[in-house]
Design an enzyme around this catalytic site. Sequence first.
Site, PDB file in Angstrom:
ATOM      1  N   ARG A 121       0.868  -1.189   0.000  1.00 12.68           N
ATOM      2  CA  ARG A 121       0.000   0.000   0.000  1.00 12.68           C
ATOM      3  C   ARG A 121       0.899   1.231   0.000  1.00 12.68           C
ATOM      4  NH1 ARG A 121      -3.564  -0.311   5.085  1.00 12.68           N
ATOM      5  NH2 ARG A 121      -4.795  -1.805   3.901  1.00 12.68           N
ATOM      6  N   ARG A 132      -1.304   6.823   9.458  1.00  8.87           N
ATOM      7  CA  ARG A 132      -1.385   6.281   8.098  1.00  8.87           C
ATOM      8  C   ARG A 132      -1.426   7.395   7.033  1.00  8.87           C
ATOM      9  NH1 ARG A 132      -3.689   0.836   8.244  1.00  8.87           N
ATOM     10  NH2 ARG A 132      -2.917  -0.099  10.150  1.00  8.87           N
ATOM     11  N   LYS A 147      -3.273   1.530  15.015  1.00  4.29           N
ATOM     12  CA  LYS A 147      -3.278   2.372  13.822  1.00  4.29           C
ATOM     13  C   LYS A 147      -3.910   3.732  14.123  1.00  4.29           C
ATOM     14  CE  LYS A 147      -5.756  -0.461  11.259  1.00  4.29           C
ATOM     15  NZ  LYS A 147      -6.729  -1.048  10.307  1.00  4.29           N
ATOM     16  N   LYS A 205      -5.427   7.381  12.080  1.00  6.98           N
ATOM     17  CA  LYS A 205      -5.815   7.897  10.760  1.00  6.98           C
ATOM     18  C   LYS A 205      -6.171   9.380  10.809  1.00  6.98           C
ATOM     19  CE  LYS A 205      -7.385   3.426   9.134  1.00  6.98           C
ATOM     20  NZ  LYS A 205      -8.499   2.594   8.626  1.00  6.98           N
ATOM     21  N   CYS A 253     -15.257  -3.302   0.195  1.00  4.88           N
ATOM     22  CA  CYS A 253     -13.851  -3.531   0.520  1.00  4.88           C
ATOM     23  C   CYS A 253     -13.327  -4.679  -0.334  1.00  4.88           C
ATOM     24  CB  CYS A 253     -13.697  -3.852   1.997  1.00  4.88           C
ATOM     25  SG  CYS A 253     -14.347  -5.490   2.403  1.00  4.88           S
ATOM     26  N   CYS A 298      -7.827 -10.914   1.249  1.00  5.12           N
ATOM     27  CA  CYS A 298      -7.876 -10.466   2.640  1.00  5.12           C
ATOM     28  C   CYS A 298      -7.993 -11.662   3.586  1.00  5.12           C
ATOM     29  CB  CYS A 298      -9.047  -9.516   2.872  1.00  5.12           C
ATOM     30  SG  CYS A 298      -9.092  -9.016   4.607  1.00  5.12           S
ATOM     31  N   CYS A 307     -16.146  -8.068   6.580  1.00  3.08           N
ATOM     32  CA  CYS A 307     -16.076  -8.420   8.004  1.00  3.08           C
ATOM     33  C   CYS A 307     -16.307  -7.133   8.785  1.00  3.08           C
ATOM     34  CB  CYS A 307     -14.731  -9.074   8.336  1.00  3.08           C
ATOM     35  SG  CYS A 307     -13.396  -7.907   8.642  1.00  3.08           S
ATOM     36  N   CYS A 342     -13.632  -1.918   6.325  1.00  3.32           N
ATOM     37  CA  CYS A 342     -12.769  -1.187   5.393  1.00  3.32           C
ATOM     38  C   CYS A 342     -13.551  -0.501   4.272  1.00  3.32           C
ATOM     39  CB  CYS A 342     -11.741  -2.135   4.794  1.00  3.32           C
ATOM     40  SG  CYS A 342     -10.772  -2.986   6.041  1.00  3.32           S
TER      41      CYS A 342
HETATM   42 FE1  SRM Z   1      -8.769  -1.988   6.299  1.00  6.70          FE
HETATM   43  C1  SRM Z   1      -7.298  -4.516   7.972  1.00  6.70           C
HETATM   44  C2  SRM Z   1      -8.069  -3.409   3.365  1.00  6.70           C
HETATM   45  C3  SRM Z   1      -9.593   0.893   4.755  1.00  6.70           C
HETATM   46  C4  SRM Z   1     -10.388  -0.939   9.145  1.00  6.70           C
HETATM   47  N1  SRM Z   1      -7.797  -3.669   5.773  1.00  6.70           N
HETATM   48  C5  SRM Z   1      -7.225  -4.562   6.614  1.00  6.70           C
HETATM   49  C6  SRM Z   1      -6.417  -5.601   5.828  1.00  6.70           C
HETATM   50  C7  SRM Z   1      -5.012  -5.095   5.700  1.00  6.70           C
HETATM   51  C8  SRM Z   1      -6.467  -7.040   6.379  1.00  6.70           C
HETATM   52  C9  SRM Z   1      -5.376  -7.444   7.332  1.00  6.70           C
HETATM   53  O1  SRM Z   1      -5.184  -6.806   8.398  1.00  6.70           O
HETATM   54  O2  SRM Z   1      -4.679  -8.413   7.038  1.00  6.70           O
HETATM   55  C10 SRM Z   1      -7.180  -5.534   4.469  1.00  6.70           C
HETATM   56  C11 SRM Z   1      -6.378  -5.961   3.245  1.00  6.70           C
HETATM   57  C12 SRM Z   1      -7.280  -6.485   2.170  1.00  6.70           C
HETATM   58  C13 SRM Z   1      -6.595  -6.657   0.876  1.00  6.70           C
HETATM   59  O3  SRM Z   1      -6.386  -7.825   0.467  1.00  6.70           O
HETATM   60  O4  SRM Z   1      -6.251  -5.668   0.230  1.00  6.70           O
HETATM   61  C14 SRM Z   1      -7.698  -4.118   4.509  1.00  6.70           C
HETATM   62  N2  SRM Z   1      -8.697  -1.340   4.428  1.00  6.70           N
HETATM   63  C15 SRM Z   1      -8.460  -2.114   3.333  1.00  6.70           C
HETATM   64  C16 SRM Z   1      -8.720  -1.357   2.050  1.00  6.70           C
HETATM   65  C17 SRM Z   1      -7.771  -1.742   0.910  1.00  6.70           C
HETATM   66  C18 SRM Z   1     -10.186  -1.553   1.639  1.00  6.70           C
HETATM   67  C19 SRM Z   1     -10.566  -1.112   0.258  1.00  6.70           C
HETATM   68  O5  SRM Z   1     -11.311  -1.877  -0.339  1.00  6.70           O
HETATM   69  O6  SRM Z   1     -10.163  -0.064  -0.224  1.00  6.70           O
HETATM   70  C20 SRM Z   1      -8.567   0.086   2.580  1.00  6.70           C
HETATM   71  C21 SRM Z   1      -7.129   0.545   2.511  1.00  6.70           C
HETATM   72  C22 SRM Z   1      -6.977   1.895   3.059  1.00  6.70           C
HETATM   73  C23 SRM Z   1      -5.621   2.496   2.867  1.00  6.70           C
HETATM   74  O7  SRM Z   1      -5.264   2.783   1.719  1.00  6.70           O
HETATM   75  O8  SRM Z   1      -4.955   2.735   3.872  1.00  6.70           O
HETATM   76  C24 SRM Z   1      -8.974  -0.094   4.035  1.00  6.70           C
HETATM   77  N3  SRM Z   1      -9.732  -0.273   6.879  1.00  6.70           N
HETATM   78  C25 SRM Z   1     -10.090   0.737   6.036  1.00  6.70           C
HETATM   79  C26 SRM Z   1     -11.080   1.560   6.660  1.00  6.70           C
HETATM   80  C27 SRM Z   1     -11.786   2.744   6.010  1.00  6.70           C
HETATM   81  C28 SRM Z   1     -11.095   4.041   6.235  1.00  6.70           C
HETATM   82  O9  SRM Z   1     -10.048   4.106   6.908  1.00  6.70           O
HETATM   83  O10 SRM Z   1     -11.595   5.035   5.735  1.00  6.70           O
HETATM   84  C29 SRM Z   1     -11.328   1.017   7.917  1.00  6.70           C
HETATM   85  C30 SRM Z   1     -12.395   1.497   8.932  1.00  6.70           C
HETATM   86  C31 SRM Z   1     -12.040   2.743   9.620  1.00  6.70           C
HETATM   87  C32 SRM Z   1     -11.337   2.467  10.912  1.00  6.70           C
HETATM   88  O11 SRM Z   1     -10.120   2.281  10.885  1.00  6.70           O
HETATM   89  O12 SRM Z   1     -12.016   2.392  11.930  1.00  6.70           O
HETATM   90  C33 SRM Z   1     -10.461  -0.120   8.051  1.00  6.70           C
HETATM   91  N4  SRM Z   1      -8.783  -2.596   8.243  1.00  6.70           N
HETATM   92  C34 SRM Z   1      -9.551  -2.056   9.240  1.00  6.70           C
HETATM   93  C35 SRM Z   1      -9.354  -2.846  10.438  1.00  6.70           C
HETATM   94  C36 SRM Z   1     -10.013  -2.598  11.820  1.00  6.70           C
HETATM   95  C37 SRM Z   1      -9.278  -1.607  12.637  1.00  6.70           C
HETATM   96  C38 SRM Z   1      -9.769  -1.516  14.046  1.00  6.70           C
HETATM   97  O13 SRM Z   1      -9.944  -0.400  14.513  1.00  6.70           O
HETATM   98  O14 SRM Z   1      -9.976  -2.558  14.692  1.00  6.70           O
HETATM   99  C39 SRM Z   1      -8.466  -3.884  10.094  1.00  6.70           C
HETATM  100  C40 SRM Z   1      -7.957  -5.004  11.015  1.00  6.70           C
HETATM  101  C41 SRM Z   1      -6.989  -4.528  12.052  1.00  6.70           C
HETATM  102  O15 SRM Z   1      -6.434  -3.439  11.992  1.00  6.70           O
HETATM  103  O16 SRM Z   1      -6.757  -5.316  12.964  1.00  6.70           O
HETATM  104  C42 SRM Z   1      -8.147  -3.702   8.712  1.00  6.70           C
HETATM  105 FE1  SF4 Z   2     -10.782  -7.562   4.836  1.00  4.91          FE
HETATM  106 FE2  SF4 Z   2     -12.661  -7.150   6.610  1.00  4.91          FE
HETATM  107 FE3  SF4 Z   2     -11.261  -5.122   5.662  1.00  4.91          FE
HETATM  108 FE4  SF4 Z   2     -12.979  -6.273   4.101  1.00  4.91          FE
HETATM  109  S1  SF4 Z   2     -13.500  -5.221   6.000  1.00  4.91           S
HETATM  110  S2  SF4 Z   2     -10.870  -5.770   3.542  1.00  4.91           S
HETATM  111  S3  SF4 Z   2     -12.886  -8.361   4.759  1.00  4.91           S
HETATM  112  S4  SF4 Z   2     -10.466  -6.727   6.898  1.00  4.91           S
END
Ligand code: SRM
Ligand code: SF4
Length: 574
Positions: A79, A149, A212, A214, A437, A443, A482, A486
């Site tokens: 990323r 981030r 993390k 943001k 997402c 993922c 999930c 995301c």
């Molecule tokens: Fe996310 C984890 C994809 C935006 C909350 N996210 C992941 C991971 C890296 C899975 C992992 O930990 O192994 C996913 C990778 C999937 C893949 O194969 O690409 C993933 N997140 C994404 C993306 C690519 C979704 C998309 O379809 O665009 C977004 C990448 C953003 C970026 O460029 O940095 C993405 N993730 C978000 C958002 C939305 C936002 O930030 O606007 C959220 C919700 C907002 C928030 O943070 O509360 C988000 N991602 C998470 C979480 C839960 C965090 C938490 O507070 O518990 C995880 C899991 C974790 O961190 O443990 C996670």
């Molecule tokens: Fe993966 Fe869950 Fe984030 Fe979707 S919402 S990309 S399933 S960690």
Amino acid sequence: MTTELIVKGKLADNERLKSESNFLRGTIAQDLKDRITGGFTPDNFQLIRTHGMYQQDDRDIRAERQKQKLEPLHNVMLRARLPGGIITPTQWLAIDKFSDEKTSYGSIRLTTRQTFQYHGVLKPDIKLMHQTLDSVGIDSIATAGDVNRNVLCTPNPVESEVHQEAYEWAKKISEHLLPKTRAYAEIWLDEEKVETTEHDEPILGSAYLPRKFKTTVVVPPQNDIDVHANDLNFVAISENGKLIGFNVLVGGGLAMTHGDKATYPRKADDFGFISAEHTLAVAEAVVTTQRDWGNRVNRKNAKTKYTLDRVGIDVFKAEVEKRAGVSFGDSRPYQFTDRGDRIGWVKGIDNKHHLTVFIENGRILDFSNDNGSNKSLKTGMKKIAEIHQGDFRLTANQNLIIAGVAEQDKAEIEKIARESGLIDDSVSNQRKSSMACVAFPTCPLAMAEAERYLPGLVTDVEVILAKNGLVNESIILRVTGCPNGCGRAMLAEIGLVGKGPGKYNMYLGSNLGGTRIPKLYKENLGEQDILSEIDSLSARWAAERNENEAFGDFVIRVGIVSEVKISVRDFHND
Ligand code: SRM
Ligand code: SF4
């Protein structure tokens, strides 16, 4: 500092590995040379995240490889760090070439946070990937892991001077909060080894952040970066067309865990107004307060949103004022009216033209699908990059802006965009308002499909809306595989959150401005139930709504779900 501000107990294991990592180096460099496995050791598996990478494997073929007694086909997802989402055409061409030659999916995936991801890069190619990006001025430092981030910014800076200034602040904040360790340059770019001490990492410290973090800079009335998903937000306030400062919103976040009521999505709180010169001091104070008070015992409650609810908003805010040497003024009035991207051409203050193209799920790829749809999005983008004189801006809705097009180049760019499907007039308003997402196959946390499910779901929803007399209307519909959220389903009018294969919880009731968290409506719905719910709910909306009433406002007014006013109190309770 009083001790009750700090959660006591056995520290989470991530704390050990961060503190022992010699400022994010770990043994990544040695691990990289080990070609017996395609993966990394458990500690480095976590540490490479702070360098912008996740170890993954293709879940579609996992069981088959297991049957053949093969290790999972380990690879990394990368990323990039792109504050405000800006890429030059030269950068695009390098990104595009690497994706063709060295990624197993051959795509460029635009994310919900204004950057791009590569999926499927094998261990022997990781260094080349970083060096290729570095050669065009791109890095992936701190785009994952317990750090600040990629900093988001309302993505049309040339629309006004305020947009341009907002973007400059996004860049400055990103640089200011970046880890200062030279680990990235040493490991990936073979630069000279320089010892890092505690002194070199004054903001993040040697154990970095509890979780993390943001940050965004946003220019109302657009809330196209969804402030309430973020820990720290600077809402631009302007007077006579000039940026004078920011309202500072702290403590947003969307993730939760199914069945764990101590986790919940939460809106950010408005701390008040600061003038622009205090921006970096306030950003640093919020980060260091969270660094010192965030929960390092339980990672599920470690984000700023939980710190605020545990210590109290006033206590947190007073600490930020103390550390920054600034008093927050009364919040200045502003309003968020929408979050969508304005697909199509707009003209900026510089008399240049900007074309926003809709990219379904952010997946830039040449494809033909079962519905007979053929698009050469990747080839089209490459052709445009070869002639484009302006830049590209990624949006937090997974779309892309071809920005800064001179009048004389407009027709040629439009022609390529139409031929390749980057412009497609048949895309409905509903499709433009839908987002998912990544989820399967890459993922590791996905419980249900999202990106691969959304296109067909939207086709069905389009039919339902047409049947109910709502053909040009749209509902903000977001699917997330999930409860991590995301795809920001927790800020959707209809949010579907994966529960298990083919099963989703349905949440209803965010609003157009993205200032309301939706509420659980029904659990564990399969495809047919989802469609019949959307059918009956949209039929009621068509029949009973007030003039111009949005779907999310309607479901609350008529009592289909209750309003979530304060998450910690209302989200899990009736
Ligand atoms: Fe996310 C984890 C994809 C935006 C909350 N996210 C992941 C991971 C890296 C899975 C992992 O930990 O192994 C996913 C990778 C999937 C893949 O194969 O690409 C993933 N997140 C994404 C993306 C690519 C979704 C998309 O379809 O665009 C977004 C990448 C953003 C970026 O460029 O940095 C993405 N993730 C978000 C958002 C939305 C936002 O930030 O606007 C959220 C919700 C907002 C928030 O943070 O509360 C988000 N991602 C998470 C979480 C839960 C965090 C938490 O507070 O518990 C995880 C899991 C974790 O961190 O443990 C996670
Ligand atoms: Fe993966 Fe869950 Fe984030 Fe979707 S919402 S990309 S399933 S960690």
